[in-house]
Write an enzyme that holds these catalytic residues in place. Structure first.
Site, PDB file in Angstrom:
ATOM      1  N   ASP A  36      35.306  14.086  11.762  1.00  0.00           N
ATOM      2  CA  ASP A  36      36.455  14.825  11.226  1.00  0.00           C
ATOM      3  C   ASP A  36      36.432  16.302  11.609  1.00  0.00           C
ATOM      4  O   ASP A  36      37.420  17.001  11.418  1.00  0.00           O
ATOM      5  CB  ASP A  36      36.500  14.690   9.701  1.00  0.00           C
ATOM      6  CG  ASP A  36      37.926  14.747   9.165  1.00  0.00           C
ATOM      7  OD1 ASP A  36      38.851  14.488   9.953  1.00  0.00           O
ATOM      8  OD2 ASP A  36      38.114  15.035   7.975  1.00  0.00           O
ATOM      9  N   ASP A 274      49.133  57.234  38.221  1.00  0.00           N
ATOM     10  CA  ASP A 274      49.318  55.787  38.181  1.00  0.00           C
ATOM     11  C   ASP A 274      50.302  55.349  37.111  1.00  0.00           C
ATOM     12  O   ASP A 274      50.698  54.187  37.073  1.00  0.00           O
ATOM     13  CB  ASP A 274      47.977  55.085  37.939  1.00  0.00           C
ATOM     14  CG  ASP A 274      47.091  55.121  39.179  1.00  0.00           C
ATOM     15  OD1 ASP A 274      47.652  55.286  40.270  1.00  0.00           O
ATOM     16  OD2 ASP A 274      45.868  54.974  39.052  1.00  0.00           O
ATOM     17  N   GLY A 409      45.570  48.284  42.416  1.00  0.00           N
ATOM     18  CA  GLY A 409      45.131  48.626  43.764  1.00  0.00           C
ATOM     19  C   GLY A 409      46.199  48.317  44.800  1.00  0.00           C
ATOM     20  O   GLY A 409      46.911  47.321  44.702  1.00  0.00           O
ATOM     21  N   LEU A 410      46.290  49.148  45.822  1.00  0.00           N
ATOM     22  CA  LEU A 410      47.322  48.954  46.845  1.00  0.00           C
ATOM     23  C   LEU A 410      47.004  47.801  47.787  1.00  0.00           C
ATOM     24  O   LEU A 410      47.887  47.321  48.490  1.00  0.00           O
ATOM     25  CB  LEU A 410      47.474  50.243  47.665  1.00  0.00           C
ATOM     26  CG  LEU A 410      48.207  51.391  46.972  1.00  0.00           C
ATOM     27  CD1 LEU A 410      48.166  52.623  47.857  1.00  0.00           C
ATOM     28  CD2 LEU A 410      49.641  51.000  46.681  1.00  0.00           C
TER      29      LEU A 410
END
Length: 525
Positions: A36, A274, A409-410
């Site tokens: 159970d 950013d 990040g590029l």
């Protein structure tokens, strides 16, 4: 009762197990049939605990149903005490055992064990896991804690941290550091790490810090009545909430606010260059009420996101969540049905999802970035490292956790943007090896309903959704689709939505490259 492949909360006895497992020298006896419940799996596999949970079972079978199952519970209680010799015990019924209406209170009293035995009343068919944890902790505190003389120095109790809680271990450490800067020591942290003897000392503290209302508010309110201890109402998740929390502690204790923000980076990082990638990002938030309310404040007021949807699965937090949602002009979603949550997410069209493990699965299905902010969670969200959600360090952790799914990040943006370039397509090989790149033959773009699904390594390009208008249906032309894929995926969804809205407004059925750039110019004004 309903059949489902996911549930946000288990039955109340799972909450009781979370409290018992968090504590030391306490034994929980569960009365129920074989199979159970599953205590060991929850705590040793998911939370990666190095010890089995302190849970014993009476374990009756079908053959016992015509007999007195109360005898099995009586024997299980006596055996658990003889084997583990705990400082205190608790006894509860599972869902099935509740139907038998055995009396754990009367049985435990008849045994006359030399330690306190706390019977738990957990209505399995009307309440769920968080209620079970909250009620179990309240019952233990009520049975063991008594008023007593305060400590000479200002101290507090930390209430609400349990096993299987989202970052509870690290939150306790962070809040302890926060309070130490004001010269406040922690008297008892409970349930996490506390023993029944520690609960008897709760009355020594000057006030209580309610860390998690879902699992500690009933105990905090009992101590407020019985021991005259005030408790904090602000949960210190986020920079603003942490400062408000310290101000609240100062008001309760009369001590001056002292903070150490030397390691706090989130505010500056959110406002840095950013931030252009963050401002206005549409975010949908779902989880337990406490974490959702905190996350919405951080998202809207500290990071610069736009909150487009929020909700919780625990109905006990429905009222405060609705109040919080109204501040952002939203209607709160209160449900424990993951399918309703998925529909709400699709309708809101967010660019980031903040949620539980289930929302992570929904995000994968929809091709959306996601960060986990709330239990229930899977094994990867019980990290070995220090990763709190509360306090100033917690604000740093939250910033990283939320921003990373957006892929700041590029490199990934550039890989996606130049995917079709003659030098960088898959068949060209590594360019830095000096291979001779050959332009790939152009192939027609697959229709939206036949386009292959994005792999886990490639961000999902939003397939054009057919929008039916009175004048006809809007379609994306192949060259427009190719141009759309050149847009960095972290703004591609917004560009797609704006273009379709512009086309619908202008009555344009076929979206071309020209339509795409006209829409860009229109919304740039």
């Amino acid at each position: 009762m309903k059949l489902t492949l996911w549930t946000y909360e288990g039955p109340p006895h799972v909450g009781a197990m979370r409290v018992a497992t968090a504590m030391k020298d306490l034994q929980l006896v569960l009365h129920g049939p074989q199979g159970d419940t599953y205590a060991d799996l929850l705590f040793t596999m998911i939370e990666r605990r190095n010890a089995r949970p302190p849970v014993s079972f009476s374990t009756f079978e079908a053959s016992h149903m015509g007999t007195d199952t109360a005898i099995l519970l009586k024997d299980a209680l006596a055996a658990a005490h003889a084997r583990y010799k705990p400082q205190a015990m608790a006894v509860a019924l599972t869902c099935t055992a509740e139907l038998l209406q055995d009396d754990p209170n009367g049985i435990s009293r008849a045994l006359n064990l030399p330690v306190p035995v706390v019977p738990l009343e957990l209505p399995s068919y009307s309440r769920k896991e968080n209620y079970g944890a909250d009620e179990t902790f309240r019952a233990l505190v009520r049975a063991l804690a008594v008023p007593m003389e305060r400590t000479p120095e200002v101290t507090c109790n930390l209430l609400g941290a349990t096993a299987l809680g989202f970052r509870h271990r690290d939150d306790v450490a962070e809040v302890t550091k926060l309070l130490a800067t004001m010269g406040i020591k922690v008297n008892v942290c409970a349930p996490l790490g506390a023993s029944p003897d520690d609960l008897r000392k709760l009355g020594q503290a000057h006030f209580n810090v309610l860390m998690y209302p879902e699992t500690g508010e009933s105990a905090a309110r009992h101590l407020e009545r019985a021991c005259k201890q005030p408790f904090t109402k602000i949960v210190p998740i986020g920079v603003g909430a942490t400062r408000d929390f310290l101000a609240e502690v100062s008001k309760i204790t009369g001590l001056p606010v002292v903070t150490d923000e030397s390691t706090l980076r989130q505010p500056w990082w959110s406002a840095s260059v950013d931030s252009t990638y963050l401002t206005g990002k549409r975010v949908f938030i779902f989880g337990d009420g406490t974490h959702v309310i905190a996350a919405a404040r951080i998202a809207a007021k500290e990071v610069g996101f736009e909150v487009v949807g929020m909700g919780c699965y625990n109905r006990e937090m429905a009222r405060p969540l609705r109040t919080a949602a109204a501040e952002y002009g939203l209607e709160a979603l209160i449900t424990d049905d993951y399918l309703e949550v998925e529909k709400a997410i699709e309708a809101a069209a967010p660019e980031l999802i903040l949620g539980t493990q289930m929302e992570r699965n929904i995000a994968k299905k929809l091709g959306l970035p996601c960060a986990v902010i709330s239990a229930p969670v899977h094994v990867q969200d019980f990290p070995a490292r220090y990763a709190p959600q509360m306090g100033f360090e917690g604000a740093n952790v939250l910033f990283d956790t939320w921003v990373h799914p957006l892929v700041m990040g590029l490199e990934e943006h550039l890989l996606t943007m130049f995917r079709e370039d003659f030098e960088f397509h898959d068949a060209a090989g590594a360019s830095h090896h000096g291979g001779k790149a050959v332009a790939r033959e152009e192939s027609p773009v697959a229709p939206a309903d036949l386009a292959p699904a994005a792999t886990s390594d490639t961000p999902a390009a939003p397939s054009p959704v057919v929008v039916t208008q009175a004048s006809g249906e809007i379609r994306w032309m192949p060259e427009a689709e190719r141009e759309l894929r050149k847009i960095p995926f972290f703004v591609r969804g917004k560009a797609k939505r704006n273009t379709e809205l512009y086309a619908a407004h202008k009555g344009v059925c076929d979206i071309t490259v020209e339509t795409l750039y006209e829409a860009k110019a229109h919304y740039a004004r």
